[in-house]
Design an enzyme around this catalytic site. Structure first.
Site, mmCIF file in Angstrom:
data_model
loop_
_atom_site.group_PDB
_atom_site.id
_atom_site.type_symbol
_atom_site.label_atom_id
_atom_site.label_comp_id
_atom_site.label_asym_id
_atom_site.label_seq_id
_atom_site.Cartn_x
_atom_site.Cartn_y
_atom_site.Cartn_z
ATOM 1 N N ASP A 93 -62.158 10.159 9.569
ATOM 2 C CA ASP A 93 -63.487 10.584 9.136
ATOM 3 C C ASP A 93 -64.531 9.766 9.877
ATOM 4 O O ASP A 93 -64.231 8.719 10.455
ATOM 5 C CB ASP A 93 -63.645 10.409 7.626
ATOM 6 N N SER A 94 -65.770 10.230 9.810
ATOM 7 C CA SER A 94 -66.876 9.507 10.423
ATOM 8 C C SER A 94 -67.265 8.272 9.621
ATOM 9 O O SER A 94 -67.993 7.411 10.127
ATOM 10 C CB SER A 94 -68.096 10.429 10.551
ATOM 11 N N GLU A 105 -72.852 6.261 2.262
ATOM 12 C CA GLU A 105 -72.461 5.131 3.099
ATOM 13 C C GLU A 105 -73.172 3.836 2.705
ATOM 14 O O GLU A 105 -72.662 2.749 2.936
ATOM 15 C CB GLU A 105 -72.737 5.454 4.573
ATOM 16 N N TYR A 152 -71.848 11.621 12.258
ATOM 17 C CA TYR A 152 -71.456 12.527 13.334
ATOM 18 C C TYR A 152 -72.346 13.772 13.372
ATOM 19 O O TYR A 152 -72.488 14.407 14.411
ATOM 20 C CB TYR A 152 -70.003 12.970 13.144
ATOM 21 N N GLY A 153 -72.921 14.139 12.223
ATOM 22 C CA GLY A 153 -73.654 15.403 12.112
ATOM 23 C C GLY A 153 -74.694 15.663 13.178
ATOM 24 O O GLY A 153 -74.741 16.758 13.749
ATOM 25 N N CYS A 201 -63.088 15.294 7.796
ATOM 26 C CA CYS A 201 -64.490 15.292 8.229
ATOM 27 C C CYS A 201 -64.827 16.706 8.676
ATOM 28 O O CYS A 201 -64.161 17.258 9.561
ATOM 29 C CB CYS A 201 -64.689 14.305 9.370
ATOM 30 N N ASN A 202 -65.843 17.291 8.066
ATOM 31 C CA ASN A 202 -66.201 18.668 8.405
ATOM 32 C C ASN A 202 -66.772 18.793 9.806
ATOM 33 O O ASN A 202 -66.496 19.757 10.518
ATOM 34 C CB ASN A 202 -67.202 19.207 7.378
ATOM 35 N N THR A 203 -67.590 17.816 10.230
ATOM 36 C CA THR A 203 -68.170 17.887 11.568
ATOM 37 C C THR A 203 -67.080 17.792 12.628
ATOM 38 O O THR A 203 -67.080 18.551 13.607
ATOM 39 C CB THR A 203 -69.207 16.764 11.776
ATOM 40 N N CYS A 235 -68.991 18.659 3.395
ATOM 41 C CA CYS A 235 -68.904 17.323 3.991
ATOM 42 C C CYS A 235 -68.117 16.479 3.006
ATOM 43 O O CYS A 235 -68.388 16.532 1.797
ATOM 44 C CB CYS A 235 -70.297 16.730 4.222
ATOM 45 N N THR A 236 -67.161 15.731 3.507
ATOM 46 C CA THR A 236 -66.290 14.997 2.581
ATOM 47 C C THR A 236 -67.004 13.832 1.900
ATOM 48 O O THR A 236 -66.466 13.249 0.960
ATOM 49 C CB THR A 236 -65.027 14.489 3.303
ATOM 50 N N HIS A 237 -68.220 13.495 2.354
ATOM 51 C CA HIS A 237 -69.017 12.499 1.626
ATOM 52 C C HIS A 237 -69.560 13.067 0.308
ATOM 53 O O HIS A 237 -69.792 12.331 -0.646
ATOM 54 C CB HIS A 237 -70.217 12.051 2.467
#
Length: 276
Positions: free
Chosen positions: A10-11, A152, A42-43, A73-75, A184-186
Site C-alpha cells: 500500500d501507499s 496517515e 499516490y493519488g 491500494c486502489n491507486t 481507498c483502503t485508508h
C-alpha cells in the site's frame, strides 16, 4: 499446501484495513505488509510514477518469498496492476474488481457512489468495471483526497475528522445513491464518520475486505493455503518512513500490542532494513 506468506502492499497505512480482514478470515496464513509512507499519497502522482513505486514494493515483497501478492491500494490497482500482474509467476489480487462486484450485488436503486483518491477517480477504473458488467448502472464518483491525510496523521477519530468528512462528502447529498464504495483502503478507518454523514440507508462497501474474500477463494483454487491449521499466522510489517506513527496506528487498528514495524529502503539499489 503452502506455508509461504501472502504479501500486501500500500501507499501507507490504509492497507492495514485489508490486513485486519485477512487476520480475521485467514488466521493460519503468514502475512508480510509494506506501506510506502515516505512517498504517499499516490493519488495525485503521475501513472508512470505510481507504476515505478509499485514495482519497487513488489520486488521487495518477492524477496520475502511470498506466494501471493495483494495490491491493498486502489491507486496502485488502477494504475499498476495490469502492468505488473502478467509479469509475475504468483497470483496477484487487486481491490477494485472485488469492490465492484460487491456494490453491484448490494445496490437496489442502481445508483452507486465511489469515493477515492484523485488518481483512482481520474483513471475511471471503478466506473469502467461497473459499467462493463451493467451499462445501465449509474455511477457517481467523487475524489476525497483529504481522507488519506487524516488517516496517515492519526486524526481519523477526532472532531476535525468529522468536519472534513462532512465537507468532502457534501457533493453526494441529494445524489440518490444507496451504495457507496470506499475506493481507498485508508477510508474504512473513517467508516463510522462516513456512515454517520451518509445515513443508514446508504450501504458502504469496503473494497479491501471484499478483496480478502477473493484471496481466500484463490488460495483454495491454486491449492496454496497454509497446510497447518493449528498454526497461528504471523504478520511482519514494513514501512518506508519512520515506524513510530505506523506502529501507533497499526497497534490501534489491529489490536496488536507487540507490533514493531521495520523501516526499509525499497529503491532500485535494493532494500535495506533497520529496526525501530
Amino acid at each position: 499446501m503452502n506455508n509461504q506468506p501472502i504479501g500486501f502492499l500500500d501507499s501507507g497505512v490504509g492497507g492495514l484495513t485489508v490486513v485486519k480482514e485477512a487476520l480475521r478470515q485467514l488466521p493460519h496464513e503468514d502475512i508480510v505488509f509494506i506501506g510506502d509512507q515516505a512517498r504517499l499519497p499516490y493519488g495525485p502522482r503521475p501513472v508512470d510514477q505510481v507504476q515505478a513505486f509499485t514495482w519497487q514494493l513488489t520486488r521487495f515483497l518477492l524477496k520475502q518469498n511470498i506466494k501471493m501478492l495483494v495490491f491493498a491500494c486502489n491507486t496502485a490497482t488502477a494504475d499498476a496492476l495490469e502492468v505488473i500482474k502478467p509479469q509475475l509467476q504468483i497470483p496477484v489480487v487487486g481491490v477494485i474488481l472485488p469492490g465492484t462486484r460487491a456494490a453491484i450485488k448490494a445496490t437496489k436503486n442502481r445508483r452507486i457512489g465511489v469515493i477515492a483518491t484523485e488518481g483512482t477517480i481520474n483513471s475511471g477504473a471503478y466506473q469502467q468495471a461497473i459499467n462493463a458488467r451493467d451499462p445501465q448502472l449509474e455511477v457517481i464518483s467523487l475524489a476525497v483526497p483529504k481522507f488519506v491525510t487524516l488517516v496517515e496523521s492519526g486524526q481519523y477519530a477526532t472532531p476535525i475528522a468529522r468536519k472534513i468528512v462532512a465537507e468532502m462528502l457534501q457533493p453526494l447529498v441529494g445524489s440518490g445513491i444507496d451504495t457507496l464504495i470506499m475506493g481507498c483502503t485508508h477510508y474504512p478507518l473513517l467508516r463510522p464518520l462516513i456512515q454517520e454523514f451518509m445515513g443508514p440507508e446508504v450501504q458502504l462497501i469496503d473494497s479491501g475486505a471484499e478483496a480478502v474474500s477473493e484471496v481466500s477463494v484463490l488460495l483454495d483454487y491454486f491449492e496454496i493455503a497454509a497446510g497447518n491449521t493449528e498454526h497461528r499466522g504471523k504478520a511482519r510489517f514494513y514501512t518506508t518512513a519512520s515506524p513510530k506513527m505506523f506502529d501507533q496506528i497499526a497497534a490501534d487498528w489491529l489490536d496488536l500490542t507487540d507490533l514493531k514495524a521495520q523501516q526499509v529502503n525499497v529503491t532500485e539499489e535494493g532494500p535495506t532494513c533497520s529496526m525501530n
